[in-house]
Design an enzyme around this catalytic site. Structure first.
Site, PDB file in Angstrom:
ATOM      1  N   ASN A 218       0.866  -1.174   0.000  1.00 45.67           N
ATOM      2  CA  ASN A 218       0.000   0.000   0.000  1.00 45.67           C
ATOM      3  C   ASN A 218       0.905   1.227   0.000  1.00 45.67           C
ATOM      4  OD1 ASN A 218      -1.789   2.042   0.502  1.00 45.67           O
ATOM      5  ND2 ASN A 218      -2.373   1.354   2.560  1.00 45.67           N
TER       6      ASN A 218
ATOM      7  N   GLY B 265       2.024   2.387  10.778  1.00 48.23           N
ATOM      8  CA  GLY B 265       3.054   3.426  10.676  1.00 48.23           C
ATOM      9  C   GLY B 265       3.686   3.822  11.996  1.00 48.23           C
TER      10      GLY B 265
ATOM     11  N   HIS C 123      -9.693   1.389   4.276  1.00 47.39           N
ATOM     12  CA  HIS C 123      -8.482   1.573   5.087  1.00 47.39           C
ATOM     13  C   HIS C 123      -8.775   2.582   6.206  1.00 47.39           C
ATOM     14  CE1 HIS C 123      -4.445   2.733   6.240  1.00 47.39           C
ATOM     15  NE2 HIS C 123      -4.028   1.600   5.683  1.00 47.39           N
TER      16      HIS C 123
ATOM     17  N   GLU D 277      -5.852  -4.719  10.262  1.00 46.18           N
ATOM     18  CA  GLU D 277      -4.833  -3.699  10.542  1.00 46.18           C
ATOM     19  C   GLU D 277      -5.217  -2.919  11.795  1.00 46.18           C
ATOM     20  OE1 GLU D 277      -2.653  -2.577   6.631  1.00 46.18           O
ATOM     21  OE2 GLU D 277      -4.367  -1.271   6.873  1.00 46.18           O
TER      22      GLU D 277
ATOM     23  N   GLU E 291      -7.170   4.979   7.304  1.00 50.69           N
ATOM     24  CA  GLU E 291      -6.883   6.382   6.954  1.00 50.69           C
ATOM     25  C   GLU E 291      -8.027   6.991   6.144  1.00 50.69           C
ATOM     26  OE1 GLU E 291      -3.031   5.593   5.277  1.00 50.69           O
ATOM     27  OE2 GLU E 291      -2.261   5.149   7.272  1.00 50.69           O
TER      28      GLU E 291
ATOM     29  N   SER F  79       2.896  -1.920  10.485  1.00 51.97           N
ATOM     30  CA  SER F  79       4.324  -2.009  10.824  1.00 51.97           C
ATOM     31  C   SER F  79       4.930  -3.385  10.565  1.00 51.97           C
ATOM     32  CB  SER F  79       4.557  -1.576  12.275  1.00 51.97           C
ATOM     33  OG  SER F  79       4.149  -0.236  12.465  1.00 51.97           O
TER      34      SER F  79
ATOM     35  N   LYS G 243       0.181   4.269  -0.405  1.00 48.17           N
ATOM     36  CA  LYS G 243      -0.451   5.480   0.152  1.00 48.17           C
ATOM     37  C   LYS G 243      -0.156   6.683  -0.765  1.00 48.17           C
ATOM     38  CE  LYS G 243      -0.249   3.355   4.628  1.00 48.17           C
ATOM     39  NZ  LYS G 243      -0.307   3.490   6.074  1.00 48.17           N
TER      40      LYS G 243
END
Ligand code: PGA
Length: 256
Positions: free
Chosen positions: A10, A178, A100, A172, A102, A218, A12
């Site tokens: 991904n 991250g 996702h 996730e 985000e 991560s 991003k």
């Protein structure tokens, strides 16, 4: 039943079209036939999908597949800024990340939006990678399994058993994305097992067994082996470590 592992990068909001060309070339170059048992997918930003497609087209034997990071559910119309599933299929996307955290956080996507996006993708023959995961507050309050399974049920709510066959789920934990922090592999596997149970309840035993569940958050060269060893983890959705060919290929190798 042995499930085929899947590693999805991904990217991003990283990489221009020309940078994407370079990274895809590096990935294609470092691909080894020894990885043939793993599905390898890269998910660049929309503006780099076409250059990724063209780069991979040069190497017709390349098994690397392209995915997108988002989609809008309507087939066409006055939706400024939106991209349809048919547009993604036209640039050879076989996969698309949906829901996702985000997107949920910064773009206010709801479970209903996620369900509509998944259905639109299935309609165009694109496999949704459905994301789910709890915040740290949810984990600390002991509600992780209930929260994640509710997210998954909502995301699948418009899909019949045959529709749902290509679906991939990515677990996730929001607090692991991250951050360099991860759940223990056992904690991650517990949630993935609950996702598999949910899928089994909805679509039957065989569908539950066949569902591919990725861990994301991560994941890196140092921890991949521990996640890979878990019975319900079939691959990874990788952010930071997918931006360097060497790192991403090391993860692919770990699942081979
Ligand atoms: P990360 O991101 O690997 O950088 O934690 C994973 C993701 O958000 O998909």
């Amino acid at each position: 039943m042995a499930r085929r592992p899947l590693l999805a990068g991904n990217w991003k909001m990283h990489k221009t079209a020309s940078e994407a060309t370079k990274l895809v070339q590096q990935l294609a170059y470092s691909y080894d036939d020894a990885y043939a048992g793993v599905d390898v997918v890269v998910c660049p930003p929309f503006t780099a999908l076409r250059s990724a497609q063209v780069t991979l087209d040069f190497d017709t034997s390349s098994p690397i597949r392209i995915g997108a990071q988002d989609v809008f559910w309507e087939p066409s119309g006055a939706y400024t800024g939106a991209i349809s599933a048919a547009m993604l299929r036209d640039v050879a996307c076989r996969f698309c990340i949906v829901g996702h955290s985000e997107r949920r956080m910064y773009f206010h996507e709801t479970d209903e939006d996620v369900a509509r996006k998944a259905a639109a993708l299935i309609g165009e023959g694109i496999a949704p990678i459905l994301c789910c995961g709890e915040t740290i507050e949810t984990r600390e309050s002991g509600r992780t399994l209930a929260f994640v399974t509710a997210q998954i049920k909502a995301a699948l709510s418009l899909l019949s058993a045959s529709d749902a066959e290509p679906v991939v789920v990515a677990y996730e934990p929001v607090w692991a994305i991250g951050t360099g922090r991860t759940p223990t592999p056992e904690q991650a596997d517990e949630v993935c097992a609950a996702i598999r149970d949910t899928y089994r309840e909805l679509y039957g035993v065989a569908a539950g067994e066949a569902l591919r569940i990725l861990y994301g958050g991560s994941m890196n060269v140092g921890n991949v082996d521990a996640f890979r060893a878990m019975p319900n983890i079939d691959g990874g959705l990788v952010g930071g470590a997918s931006l360097k060919a060497e790192d991403f290929m090391a993860l692919v190798k770990a699942f081979s």
